[in-house]
Enzyme design. Sequence first.
Site, PDB file in Angstrom:
ATOM      1  N   GLU A 181     -41.759  53.710  13.132  1.00 27.87           N
ATOM      2  CA  GLU A 181     -41.843  55.144  12.805  1.00 27.87           C
ATOM      3  C   GLU A 181     -42.766  55.305  11.601  1.00 27.87           C
ATOM      4  O   GLU A 181     -43.881  55.800  11.718  1.00 27.87           O
ATOM      5  CB  GLU A 181     -40.456  55.703  12.505  1.00 27.87           C
ATOM      6  CG  GLU A 181     -40.466  57.179  12.146  1.00 27.87           C
ATOM      7  CD  GLU A 181     -39.088  57.722  11.801  1.00 27.87           C
ATOM      8  OE1 GLU A 181     -38.985  58.951  11.627  1.00 27.87           O
ATOM      9  OE2 GLU A 181     -38.131  56.938  11.686  1.00 27.87           O
ATOM     10  N   ASP A 216     -34.508  64.901  16.857  1.00 24.42           N
ATOM     11  CA  ASP A 216     -34.240  64.048  15.705  1.00 24.42           C
ATOM     12  C   ASP A 216     -33.204  64.674  14.761  1.00 24.42           C
ATOM     13  O   ASP A 216     -32.048  64.286  14.760  1.00 24.42           O
ATOM     14  CB  ASP A 216     -35.544  63.730  14.961  1.00 24.42           C
ATOM     15  CG  ASP A 216     -35.444  62.481  14.097  1.00 24.42           C
ATOM     16  OD1 ASP A 216     -34.431  61.764  14.176  1.00 24.42           O
ATOM     17  OD2 ASP A 216     -36.404  62.206  13.334  1.00 24.42           O
ATOM     18  N   HIS A 221     -29.646  62.939  15.469  1.00 24.53           N
ATOM     19  CA  HIS A 221     -28.649  62.514  14.492  1.00 24.53           C
ATOM     20  C   HIS A 221     -27.651  63.647  14.295  1.00 24.53           C
ATOM     21  O   HIS A 221     -28.034  64.749  13.869  1.00 24.53           O
ATOM     22  CB  HIS A 221     -29.326  62.157  13.171  1.00 24.53           C
ATOM     23  CG  HIS A 221     -30.235  60.975  13.274  1.00 24.53           C
ATOM     24  ND1 HIS A 221     -29.834  59.699  12.934  1.00 24.53           N
ATOM     25  CD2 HIS A 221     -31.528  60.870  13.694  1.00 24.53           C
ATOM     26  CE1 HIS A 221     -30.834  58.853  13.138  1.00 24.53           C
ATOM     27  NE2 HIS A 221     -31.883  59.543  13.593  1.00 24.53           N
ATOM     28  N   HIS A 244     -34.587  52.100  15.654  1.00 27.98           N
ATOM     29  CA  HIS A 244     -35.660  52.788  14.938  1.00 27.98           C
ATOM     30  C   HIS A 244     -36.705  51.736  14.543  1.00 27.98           C
ATOM     31  O   HIS A 244     -36.376  50.789  13.808  1.00 27.98           O
ATOM     32  CB  HIS A 244     -35.129  53.442  13.661  1.00 27.98           C
ATOM     33  CG  HIS A 244     -34.438  54.749  13.867  1.00 27.98           C
ATOM     34  ND1 HIS A 244     -33.211  54.855  14.484  1.00 27.98           N
ATOM     35  CD2 HIS A 244     -34.799  56.016  13.503  1.00 27.98           C
ATOM     36  CE1 HIS A 244     -32.835  56.129  14.491  1.00 27.98           C
ATOM     37  NE2 HIS A 244     -33.780  56.850  13.914  1.00 27.98           N
ATOM     38  N   GLY A 279     -32.882  54.047   9.079  1.00 31.74           N
ATOM     39  CA  GLY A 279     -33.121  54.055   7.640  1.00 31.74           C
ATOM     40  C   GLY A 279     -34.559  53.717   7.296  1.00 31.74           C
ATOM     41  O   GLY A 279     -35.410  53.510   8.172  1.00 31.74           O
ATOM     42  N   HIS A 291     -38.759  56.473  18.035  1.00 25.58           N
ATOM     43  CA  HIS A 291     -40.073  56.807  17.468  1.00 25.58           C
ATOM     44  C   HIS A 291     -41.129  55.820  17.980  1.00 25.58           C
ATOM     45  O   HIS A 291     -41.747  56.052  18.999  1.00 25.58           O
ATOM     46  CB  HIS A 291     -40.024  56.865  15.938  1.00 25.58           C
ATOM     47  CG  HIS A 291     -39.020  57.833  15.411  1.00 25.58           C
ATOM     48  ND1 HIS A 291     -39.222  59.199  15.442  1.00 25.58           N
ATOM     49  CD2 HIS A 291     -37.801  57.638  14.853  1.00 25.58           C
ATOM     50  CE1 HIS A 291     -38.163  59.803  14.924  1.00 25.58           C
ATOM     51  NE2 HIS A 291     -37.288  58.883  14.571  1.00 25.58           N
ATOM     52  N   HIS A 347     -32.223  61.215  21.287  1.00 22.37           N
ATOM     53  CA  HIS A 347     -32.405  60.858  19.872  1.00 22.37           C
ATOM     54  C   HIS A 347     -32.169  62.084  18.988  1.00 22.37           C
ATOM     55  O   HIS A 347     -33.090  62.839  18.688  1.00 22.37           O
ATOM     56  CB  HIS A 347     -33.815  60.307  19.634  1.00 22.37           C
ATOM     57  CG  HIS A 347     -33.996  59.660  18.299  1.00 22.37           C
ATOM     58  ND1 HIS A 347     -34.362  58.339  18.137  1.00 22.37           N
ATOM     59  CD2 HIS A 347     -33.862  60.152  17.042  1.00 22.37           C
ATOM     60  CE1 HIS A 347     -34.450  58.054  16.852  1.00 22.37           C
ATOM     61  NE2 HIS A 347     -34.158  59.146  16.167  1.00 22.37           N
ATOM     62  N   ASP A 403     -25.346  64.175  12.083  1.00 18.34           N
ATOM     63  CA  ASP A 403     -25.278  64.702  10.717  1.00 18.34           C
ATOM     64  C   ASP A 403     -26.572  65.381  10.296  1.00 18.34           C
ATOM     65  O   ASP A 403     -26.601  66.079   9.276  1.00 18.34           O
ATOM     66  CB  ASP A 403     -24.884  63.621   9.714  1.00 18.34           C
ATOM     67  CG  ASP A 403     -25.646  62.321   9.895  1.00 18.34           C
ATOM     68  OD1 ASP A 403     -26.226  62.099  10.976  1.00 18.34           O
ATOM     69  OD2 ASP A 403     -25.649  61.497   8.963  1.00 18.34           O
TER      70      ASP A 403
END
Length: 367
Positions: free
Chosen positions: A231, A308, A43, A228, A201, A252, A41, A45
């Site tokens: 969370e 993350d 991201h 996701h 998101g 999460h 997990h 970006d």
Amino acid sequence: MATIHSDALVQKVVSVKQFLDTHTPSGVPGVPLPKSRVQLHIHLDGAVRVNTLFEVMKQRGVDVGVSDVETLRKRMSPNPGLSLVEFLKPFDLIGDILGGDIAALRRIGREFVEDQAREGMLYVEARYSPHILRGPAGGMTAHQVTDAIISGIEDGCKAIPDITVRSILCGLRNHPEWTEECVDLIAAFKSRGAVGLDVAGDENYGTYEEHQSAFLRAETLGIHRTVHAGEAGPVAHVQKALDLLHAERIGHGYAVVSDPTLLQKCIEQRVHFELCPISSVLTASSTRYENPVRQLAVSGVPFSINTDDPLINAANLEYDYEFSSLVLGIPQQLLVRSNFMALEAAFITDAEKSELKKKLVAAYTQS
């Protein structure tokens, strides 16, 4: 060190930043760690080098109101403990800088591999939303974005063959049409390492029902699924991720500790939880419960430790491991085992898992 419980975390959420400021992970600076980590997990970006962001910003003439690298670095790291929404705000800035630039997207794919290899990763699944990196007015297609990033990952893995990197494509909660297209993109790029579907998101937007058709289609096509859920949102989101989207893994999922019956179901069904210790505190997601990361780790549910968004956290995975041990009180043996649990839950073939497991066993036998 004593375990920190939720009341202390609520009052001292800033302690994470203090930990990062005062603690140096084990190892020799600048010396690559042995390939002993599996990360599921992260991201892509949210893992960009800040220097790369600054260079691309200057090259493209993007005005984001900063004039030096350090100011940009501060903009990337919001105040700790505010909310998931505040934590996600830097991604708009990242999209403004990188979006629509094929060369930049290919570069961050390559640099991601280099950074993960340096930090001891044997296997990594990088996730990203191709749609938010298309650039102003959708200057690129999601297909072009995916191709550029995967090309960069391929460049990196060719240069560093002892790390394996795969891609998970993310839909966003408020754009179910993006999730549908992600299914098509994963199918199109399967031979180049696209292995899974996610939806991410703000949990306050959209519904799981809106993404159900995409996830069920993905399942029909043999595409793996992680979601996701739970969370910053309620435990009902974890239930819906499992029941409606047929999630194999949960990103999460801290809210599940509030429902012992659902947690036991997850243990019995071997649902894997992708835990992100430091970001969970920075977003105030885990402060709603009593040390949920540790609760999950010792519960018997399969789990992994993940970073993350290292750019936003201002910390790499070793900080998450040492924070988990020194602050959250997770036994070292469990942290080692989490890498094997992560590999077992990886979105790759059994044959690939078997080969990587040999390398993982060797890394821990030699250490």
